[in-house]
Structure formats: structure tokens, C-alpha cells
Design an enzyme around this catalytic site. Structure first.
Site, PDB file in Angstrom:
ATOM      1  N   HIS A 147       7.093   9.226 -27.487  1.00 40.20           N
ATOM      2  CA  HIS A 147       6.197  10.055 -26.705  1.00 40.20           C
ATOM      3  C   HIS A 147       6.302  11.743 -27.144  1.00 40.20           C
ATOM      4  O   HIS A 147       5.234  12.236 -27.632  1.00 40.20           O
ATOM      5  CB  HIS A 147       6.305  10.049 -25.231  1.00 40.20           C
ATOM      6  CG  HIS A 147       5.364  10.863 -24.382  1.00 40.20           C
ATOM      7  ND1 HIS A 147       3.836  10.697 -24.454  1.00 40.20           N
ATOM      8  CD2 HIS A 147       5.665  11.988 -23.717  1.00 40.20           C
ATOM      9  CE1 HIS A 147       3.384  11.519 -23.616  1.00 40.20           C
ATOM     10  NE2 HIS A 147       4.367  12.663 -23.153  1.00 40.20           N
ATOM     11  N   HIS A 158      -1.374  11.252 -27.347  1.00 44.56           N
ATOM     12  CA  HIS A 158      -1.609   9.781 -26.851  1.00 44.56           C
ATOM     13  C   HIS A 158      -2.088   8.964 -27.877  1.00 44.56           C
ATOM     14  O   HIS A 158      -1.446   7.864 -28.070  1.00 44.56           O
ATOM     15  CB  HIS A 158      -2.370  10.056 -25.548  1.00 44.56           C
ATOM     16  CG  HIS A 158      -1.408  10.290 -24.536  1.00 44.56           C
ATOM     17  ND1 HIS A 158      -2.070  10.535 -23.232  1.00 44.56           N
ATOM     18  CD2 HIS A 158      -0.074  10.408 -24.305  1.00 44.56           C
ATOM     19  CE1 HIS A 158      -1.228  10.965 -22.424  1.00 44.56           C
ATOM     20  NE2 HIS A 158       0.151  10.863 -23.131  1.00 44.56           N
ATOM     21  N   ARG A 185      -3.645  21.905 -13.602  1.00 42.15           N
ATOM     22  CA  ARG A 185      -2.950  21.040 -13.933  1.00 42.15           C
ATOM     23  C   ARG A 185      -3.414  20.362 -15.454  1.00 42.15           C
ATOM     24  O   ARG A 185      -2.383  19.820 -15.980  1.00 42.15           O
ATOM     25  CB  ARG A 185      -2.924  20.071 -12.836  1.00 42.15           C
ATOM     26  CG  ARG A 185      -1.851  18.838 -13.189  1.00 42.15           C
ATOM     27  CD  ARG A 185      -1.291  18.208 -11.963  1.00 42.15           C
ATOM     28  NE  ARG A 185      -0.248  17.318 -12.550  1.00 42.15           N
ATOM     29  CZ  ARG A 185       0.457  16.621 -11.520  1.00 42.15           C
ATOM     30  NH1 ARG A 185       0.025  16.350 -10.201  1.00 42.15           N
ATOM     31  NH2 ARG A 185       1.228  15.703 -12.266  1.00 42.15           N
ATOM     32  N   GLU A 201       8.331  18.375 -24.986  1.00 41.86           N
ATOM     33  CA  GLU A 201       7.685  18.510 -23.733  1.00 41.86           C
ATOM     34  C   GLU A 201       8.335  19.956 -23.428  1.00 41.86           C
ATOM     35  O   GLU A 201       7.614  20.910 -22.826  1.00 41.86           O
ATOM     36  CB  GLU A 201       7.965  17.683 -22.630  1.00 41.86           C
ATOM     37  CG  GLU A 201       7.334  16.282 -22.746  1.00 41.86           C
ATOM     38  CD  GLU A 201       5.758  16.251 -22.327  1.00 41.86           C
ATOM     39  OE1 GLU A 201       5.360  17.366 -22.063  1.00 41.86           O
ATOM     40  OE2 GLU A 201       5.239  15.205 -22.580  1.00 41.86           O
ATOM     41  N   GLU A 253      -5.108  17.407 -10.410  1.00 42.18           N
ATOM     42  CA  GLU A 253      -5.474  17.589 -11.837  1.00 42.18           C
ATOM     43  C   GLU A 253      -7.032  17.720 -12.067  1.00 42.18           C
ATOM     44  O   GLU A 253      -7.705  17.267 -12.955  1.00 42.18           O
ATOM     45  CB  GLU A 253      -5.397  16.387 -12.947  1.00 42.18           C
ATOM     46  CG  GLU A 253      -4.965  16.852 -14.302  1.00 42.18           C
ATOM     47  CD  GLU A 253      -4.597  15.701 -15.212  1.00 42.18           C
ATOM     48  OE1 GLU A 253      -3.802  16.171 -16.226  1.00 42.18           O
ATOM     49  OE2 GLU A 253      -4.453  14.436 -14.798  1.00 42.18           O
ATOM     50  N   ASN A 273      -1.623  19.083 -20.237  1.00 38.05           N
ATOM     51  CA  ASN A 273      -2.012  18.141 -21.205  1.00 38.05           C
ATOM     52  C   ASN A 273      -2.027  18.706 -22.789  1.00 38.05           C
ATOM     53  O   ASN A 273      -2.318  18.158 -23.364  1.00 38.05           O
ATOM     54  CB  ASN A 273      -3.424  17.409 -20.975  1.00 38.05           C
ATOM     55  CG  ASN A 273      -3.344  16.660 -19.854  1.00 38.05           C
ATOM     56  OD1 ASN A 273      -2.237  15.886 -19.548  1.00 38.05           O
ATOM     57  ND2 ASN A 273      -4.458  16.907 -18.885  1.00 38.05           N
ATOM     58  N   LYS A 279       2.425  11.999 -10.977  1.00 36.19           N
ATOM     59  CA  LYS A 279       1.595  10.927 -11.693  1.00 36.19           C
ATOM     60  C   LYS A 279       2.351  10.037 -12.189  1.00 36.19           C
ATOM     61  O   LYS A 279       3.363  10.077 -12.793  1.00 36.19           O
ATOM     62  CB  LYS A 279       0.972  11.879 -12.975  1.00 36.19           C
ATOM     63  CG  LYS A 279       0.030  12.755 -12.731  1.00 36.19           C
ATOM     64  CD  LYS A 279      -0.325  13.773 -14.049  1.00 36.19           C
ATOM     65  CE  LYS A 279      -1.061  13.002 -14.905  1.00 36.19           C
ATOM     66  NZ  LYS A 279      -1.438  13.962 -15.947  1.00 36.19           N
ATOM     67  N   HIS A 309      -1.428  16.567 -25.604  1.00 34.20           N
ATOM     68  CA  HIS A 309      -1.211  15.302 -25.321  1.00 34.20           C
ATOM     69  C   HIS A 309      -2.779  14.175 -25.632  1.00 34.20           C
ATOM     70  O   HIS A 309      -2.494  13.379 -25.828  1.00 34.20           O
ATOM     71  CB  HIS A 309      -1.152  15.084 -23.533  1.00 34.20           C
ATOM     72  CG  HIS A 309       0.310  15.228 -23.366  1.00 34.20           C
ATOM     73  ND1 HIS A 309       0.823  16.585 -23.583  1.00 34.20           N
ATOM     74  CD2 HIS A 309       1.129  14.482 -22.828  1.00 34.20           C
ATOM     75  CE1 HIS A 309       2.035  16.619 -23.147  1.00 34.20           C
ATOM     76  NE2 HIS A 309       2.250  15.176 -22.760  1.00 34.20           N
ATOM     77  N   ARG A 351       0.522  -1.285  -0.052  1.00 32.52           N
ATOM     78  CA  ARG A 351       0.214  -0.022  -0.007  1.00 32.52           C
ATOM     79  C   ARG A 351       0.948   1.326   0.163  1.00 32.52           C
ATOM     80  O   ARG A 351       0.355   2.455   0.370  1.00 32.52           O
ATOM     81  CB  ARG A 351      -0.914  -0.038   1.011  1.00 32.52           C
ATOM     82  CG  ARG A 351      -2.020  -0.967   1.095  1.00 32.52           C
ATOM     83  CD  ARG A 351      -3.261  -0.763   2.174  1.00 32.52           C
ATOM     84  NE  ARG A 351      -4.329  -2.105   2.083  1.00 32.52           N
ATOM     85  CZ  ARG A 351      -4.098  -3.122   2.698  1.00 32.52           C
ATOM     86  NH1 ARG A 351      -2.939  -3.293   3.723  1.00 32.52           N
ATOM     87  NH2 ARG A 351      -4.921  -4.049   2.636  1.00 32.52           N
ATOM     88  N   LYS A 358       6.444  23.573 -13.977  1.00 34.08           N
ATOM     89  CA  LYS A 358       5.311  22.342 -13.601  1.00 34.08           C
ATOM     90  C   LYS A 358       5.197  22.479 -12.090  1.00 34.08           C
ATOM     91  O   LYS A 358       3.920  21.902 -11.723  1.00 34.08           O
ATOM     92  CB  LYS A 358       6.139  21.122 -14.173  1.00 34.08           C
ATOM     93  CG  LYS A 358       5.258  19.738 -13.862  1.00 34.08           C
ATOM     94  CD  LYS A 358       5.597  18.724 -14.766  1.00 34.08           C
ATOM     95  CE  LYS A 358       4.446  17.698 -14.270  1.00 34.08           C
ATOM     96  NZ  LYS A 358       4.752  16.261 -15.063  1.00 34.08           N
TER      97      LYS A 358
END
Length: 354
Positions: free
Chosen positions: A262, A250, A239, A185, A235, A243, A143, A246, A121, A225
Site C-alpha cells: 500500500h 489505490h 479529511r 504514509e 470525510e 487522500n 475508517k 491515494h 450492530r 491525523k
């Protein structure tokens, strides 16, 4: 050494940026972790170059190290690989007081974060970012995710590290293509930030310029960031601006089946979305060309025949920005001023027409 402090409601950690950090890993880790077992995760590209030295430094600092190497590439971001890694840690007797270090780029950072968040956990996690993508973006913010089938980053969590180390000398062993994909990026973040940062990316005209300015680019990108993550860790608001490029990127990346990196897919996604928003009067005239100039200057792609294919739209349905059939698309009202534009998925085929 420069540093960026990420201060969140439940945790504060440092992102340290310096060209000597690769020599002082044990020393840096000792400042945040007591002696413990460490699962040192890397891939088949980074491992042969840096694993042995990193393991030696950690052992010299008093840590017990379990080296774990997975095949390089997006295919390792999977639940079966997560299960294999956790099984090896369990067999080695790892407890809640132990930790995971991700030594690598974005894939290893994502994979390591998922493993650390799930093992018993949640156990301690540190990132040593060795790619430009990781150094300017993915190593910061917490993330973590793996893919499921053809759906990218669908299984994951928000799980913050205890420390992030960014040393641009790691970039010296990257191929030009692997370096440049991370610059996609950088351009994204500079467009979101605006001001001096966007002006700086306008001066980058070659791969050697990226290498020469890598530390400054990392500092600028991480600072932006971190500020966004501190304001919106999970997010739910701004935030989402990160994206930019993206949602479309993606889908293209998945359809390319490993033929696109990517950052290359993000570059294509930024141009594709900006073209449409410029056409519709949301993004100012000429801004797409300004972005394209920065990307093509270093050899990043800006178009793909995969855009607008039937499978392209199928992937949009599984995008994490899909909220009840509505996509939250990121547009630039101007450089330095991102906004969210909501678009029904059913309307995307018409929106994507040239």
C-alpha cells in the site's frame, strides 16, 4: 509515555505511544474495558510472533480470549472472511458486551473494524498496531473497510476504537520492505503538515533512520491525523486531504495484484499527481523532486508502468472520491498547504499524459 487524545462528537479515545506497551496490554485494556470475551484477530505473519504472549496477558487480566488468525495480505480484506469471523464469534457465544482486538497492521485493523462494527450492530473495538503503516496512519480515525473483487475499500464504515496502542518495538520484527512501505504514509503526512515535520523527513536517509526515529514519526503523524479527524470525522471536508497520493495509488495497488505494498503505491501516486500539478502550475516548481528525494532515500518506488493504462482509468471510476463523475484530487499549493482540485473522470486520460 506520550498520548494523543481523539475527541469526537460521540466518542473520545486515547492513542498511547510507548516502547513498553507490549508488556502491559492487559493493564491498559482494563482501563477501558470491563471483563468480557475478546476476539483477538491477527494474521499469519504477526500471529506466530505476538499472538501467544498477547493472549496470555489478556487471560491473566481476566478476559476470555478467542484467537482468530487469517492469512496475511490484502486478500483477507473480503466479505467472505468477515462472514467467517463473525460466524466463529457467534459460535463462541459473543454478545454485545464483548469486544474485538485487532493485533496487526493496516489489513487487520481494517478487517477487525468491519467485524466489530457489524457484529450485533456494533461491539467494542481496540487496535494494537504492529506495522508502521498502522502506527502512523490507519489505526487512528475510525475508517474501516474491506475490498469487493478488484475494488479497494468499497465496503466499510466509520467505526472508532476505544483505545489504540502504538509500540515501536513491534517494528523490530518487520522486514525492511514492510517497514519502509509505512514510511510512504509518513512522507505524505509530513508534506500535508509542513514545518518541522517536513524538515524531519528530510533528515531520514536510510531504513535505520526510520527505525531510530519511529516513535517521533508516529507521534507527529498521529497528532496531525487526529486533528484532522476531530475537525472532519466523516470525510466531508479537510479529511479528504489525507487522500494525497491515494486516488492514483489505490488504482496502481489493485493493478499490481499484490506486487506493490500500500505505502509503495501511495508513494508512486504522490509523485504522479504532483508531477501533473506541477506541470499545470498548481504545485510549485521543485516540490515533486523534494518529495521524490524523501521517498527514494529509503528505497520507495516513485514510478510505475501501470499508470495511464486502460484498466488504471477503469479503477478511478470506482474510487470513493468519485462524486458523480468528478474526482476530488489532492494537490499541494505548497508544503503544508493541501487543496482539493476537482477533475472530471473523462478528463483524466489527458491530465495523466506527460
Amino acid at each position: 509515555m506520550s498520548q494523543v487524545i481523539v475527541e469526537l462528537a460521540t466518542k473520545t479515545y486515547e492513542v498511547k505511544i510507548d516502547k513498553q506497551l507490549h508488556k502491559h496490554i492487559g493493564e491498559e485494556l482494563s482501563q477501558v474495558w470491563s471483563k468480557r470475551k475478546i476476539a483477538l484477530l491477527t494474521d499469519s505473519n504477526v500471529g506466530p510472533v505476538y499472538l501467544s504472549d498477547t493472549e496470555m496477558q489478556l487471560r491473566s487480566a481476566g478476559y476470555e480470549v478467542l484467537p482468530l488468525t487469517v492469512p496475511a495480505g490484502e486478500s483477507s480484506k473480503s466479505l467472505p472472511v468477515v462472514g467467517e469471523l463473525i460466524s466463529k464469534m457467534a459460535s463462541a457465544g459473543f454478545t454485545r458486551g464483548d469486544g474485538v482486538i485487532a493485533l496487526g497492521g493496516g489489513v487487520i485493523g481494517d478487517l477487525g473494524g468491519v467485524v466489530a462494527s457489524l457484529y450485533m450492530r456494533g461491539i467494542a473495538f481496540v487496535q494494537i498496531a504492529t506495522s508502521l503503516t498502522a502506527q502512523v496512519d490507519s489505526s487512528v480515525g475510525g475508517k474501516t473497510a474491506v475490498n469487493l473483487g478488484d475494488t479497494k475499500n468499497i465496503v466499510g464504515s466509520f467505526y472508532q476504537p476505544d483505545l489504540v496502542l502504538v509500540d515501536t518495538t513491534y517494528l523490530d520484527t518487520l522486514s525492511d520492505r514492510d517497514l519502509v512501505e509505512g514510511y510512504g504514509e509518513v512522507v505524505k503526512t509530513s508534506a500535508l503538515t509542513g514545518g518541522d515535520f517536513y524538515q524531519l523527513t528530510g533528515t531520514i536517509k536510510s531504513v535505520s533512520d526510520i527505525r531510530g526515529q519511529a516513535q517521533t514519526l508516529s507521534e507527529r503523524a498521529i497528532t496531525y491525523k487526529a486533528s484532522v479527524v476531530m475537525a472532519d470525522e466523516k470525510e466531508s471536508g479537510q479529511r479528504q486531504f489525507l487522500n494525497f497520493g491515494h486516488t492514483l495509488g489505490h488504482a496502481i495497488e489493485l493493478l499490481a495484484h499484490g506486487q506493490l505494498r500500500h505505502g509503495e503505491a501511495v508513494a508512486i501516486g504522490m509523485i504522479a499527481i504532483s508531477q501533473r500539478f506541477e506541470r499545470d502550475g498548481i504545485t510549485p516548481s521543485g516540490m515533486t523532486d523534494s518529495l521524490r528525494d524523501r521517498l527514494t532515500a529509503v528505497g520507495l518506488p516513485t514510478t510505475s508502468p501501470l499508470i495511464g493504462t486502460p484498466n488504471f482509468f477503469k479503477h478511478l471510476v470506482n474510487d470513493k472520491k468519485n462524486h458523480g463523475g468528478v474526482l476530488n484530487l489532492v494537490a499541494l499549493a505548497k508544503i503544508g498547504e493541501p487543496i482539493i482540485v476537482k477533475k472530471n473522470i473523462a478528463d483524466m486520460p489527458a491530465f495523466m499524459e506527460n
